[in-house]
Scaffold this motif. Structure first.
Motif, PDB file in Angstrom:
ATOM      1  N   TYR A 132     -12.870   3.546  10.486  1.00  0.00           N
ATOM      2  CA  TYR A 132     -11.759   2.604  10.399  1.00  0.00           C
ATOM      3  C   TYR A 132     -11.129   2.454  11.773  1.00  0.00           C
ATOM      4  CZ  TYR A 132     -11.473   2.409   5.274  1.00  0.00           C
ATOM      5  OH  TYR A 132     -11.724   2.183   3.944  1.00  0.00           O
ATOM      6  N   VAL A 153      -5.465  -2.981   9.748  1.00  0.00           N
ATOM      7  CA  VAL A 153      -6.386  -1.942   9.312  1.00  0.00           C
ATOM      8  C   VAL A 153      -7.742  -2.608   9.103  1.00  0.00           C
ATOM      9  CG1 VAL A 153      -6.927  -0.238   7.530  1.00  0.00           C
ATOM     10  CG2 VAL A 153      -4.529  -0.671   8.170  1.00  0.00           C
ATOM     11  N   LEU A 173      -8.774  -5.275   6.285  1.00  0.00           N
ATOM     12  CA  LEU A 173      -8.174  -4.908   5.004  1.00  0.00           C
ATOM     13  C   LEU A 173      -6.692  -5.244   4.922  1.00  0.00           C
ATOM     14  CD1 LEU A 173      -9.844  -1.401   4.641  1.00  0.00           C
ATOM     15  CD2 LEU A 173     -10.567  -3.562   3.587  1.00  0.00           C
ATOM     16  N   TRP A 193       0.852  -1.185   0.000  1.00  0.00           N
ATOM     17  CA  TRP A 193       0.000   0.000   0.000  1.00  0.00           C
ATOM     18  C   TRP A 193       0.892   1.241   0.000  1.00  0.00           C
ATOM     19  CZ3 TRP A 193      -4.459  -0.314   4.121  1.00  0.00           C
ATOM     20  CH2 TRP A 193      -5.351  -1.315   3.761  1.00  0.00           C
ATOM     21  N   ALA A 220     -11.934  -1.794   8.409  1.00  0.00           N
ATOM     22  CA  ALA A 220     -12.995  -0.843   8.053  1.00  0.00           C
ATOM     23  C   ALA A 220     -14.306  -1.343   8.639  1.00  0.00           C
ATOM     24  CB  ALA A 220     -13.105  -0.728   6.539  1.00  0.00           C
ATOM     25  N   LEU A 244      -7.351   1.329  13.226  1.00  0.00           N
ATOM     26  CA  LEU A 244      -5.964   1.013  12.895  1.00  0.00           C
ATOM     27  C   LEU A 244      -5.259   0.635  14.190  1.00  0.00           C
ATOM     28  CD1 LEU A 244      -6.986   3.297  10.784  1.00  0.00           C
ATOM     29  CD2 LEU A 244      -4.600   3.268  10.094  1.00  0.00           C
ATOM     30  N   ASP A 279      -5.471   7.719   4.141  1.00  0.00           N
ATOM     31  CA  ASP A 279      -6.923   7.723   3.925  1.00  0.00           C
ATOM     32  C   ASP A 279      -7.667   6.848   4.938  1.00  0.00           C
ATOM     33  OD1 ASP A 279      -6.680   9.453   1.797  1.00  0.00           O
ATOM     34  OD2 ASP A 279      -6.883   7.901   0.256  1.00  0.00           O
ATOM     35  N   CYS A 280      -6.963   5.957   5.605  1.00  0.00           N
ATOM     36  CA  CYS A 280      -7.594   5.057   6.572  1.00  0.00           C
ATOM     37  C   CYS A 280      -7.765   5.686   7.953  1.00  0.00           C
ATOM     38  CB  CYS A 280      -6.795   3.758   6.689  1.00  0.00           C
ATOM     39  SG  CYS A 280      -6.793   2.766   5.173  1.00  0.00           S
ATOM     40  N   PHE A 298      -2.699   4.526   3.313  1.00  0.00           N
ATOM     41  CA  PHE A 298      -2.716   4.464   4.782  1.00  0.00           C
ATOM     42  C   PHE A 298      -3.297   5.755   5.375  1.00  0.00           C
ATOM     43  CE2 PHE A 298       0.378   0.954   4.401  1.00  0.00           C
ATOM     44  CZ  PHE A 298      -0.165   0.082   5.313  1.00  0.00           C
TER      45      PHE A 298
END
Length: 162
Positions: free
Chosen positions: A51, A67, A78, A38, A69, A53, A45-46, A43
């Motif tokens: 989300y 991660v 994810l 990725w 969602a 993390l 955007d998460c 990352f």
């Protein structure tokens, strides 16, 4: 039991929420762990309210991350990656159990994930932790020879209907 397993197992470990300042370590683990990592933008955007993390911290630093969602009442795992030098040490299982517990506490009814058909160790971990295969996504992942299929796995969370 291997020496590297004992060495990692003896380190203090704890799961914590990831922060933006963790990104350099996360990106390093990601780049070393995957052929098609990725990007930093993905990352970044998460880091949003829907989300979760998680990072697994050991005495020497960040050793892995996950991660997840949240979509309605389902959690979608994810990405889960452990640093190459810490693999097969129980850290992925510890991180997975943490995120499963958090998803249940947050009211999720199940967890879904995709895993490369060639990733036997990850598939073995998920199956051992109660996930079941519910489908296949043809050509889901990029690979050096084009595309690779993904197994779709699901874990029904305790106390939730089928």
């Amino acid at each position: 039991m291997s020496a590297s397993y004992r060495a990692v197992e003896s380190l203090n470990r704890r799961v914590r929420a990831l922060r933006g300042e963790d990104l350099p370590e996360v990106l390093e683990i990601e780049r070393r762990g995957y052929s098609f990592p990725w990007t930093e933008g993905v990352f970044r955007d998460c880091f949003r309210p829907d989300y979760r993390l998680w990072g697994i911290q050991i005495s020497t630093g960040l050793a892995g991350y996950a991660v997840v969602a949240y979509m309605a009442d389902e959690a979608h795992l994810l990405n889960l990656c452990v640093a190459t030098g810490c693999r097969r040490s129980g850290l992925a299982r510890h991180l997975l159990r943490h995120l499963v517990g958090e998803a249940a506490r947050d009211g999720m009814t199940r967890i879904l994930l995709e895993v490369r058909v060639s990733n036997c160790s990850a598939t073995g971990l998920y199956l051992a932790e109660g996930f079941v295969e519910i489908g296949l996504r043809p050509g889901y992942y990029p690979s050096s020879s084009g595309r690779e299929d993904a197994r779709v796995l699901s874990l029904q969370l305790a106390g939730c209907g089928v």
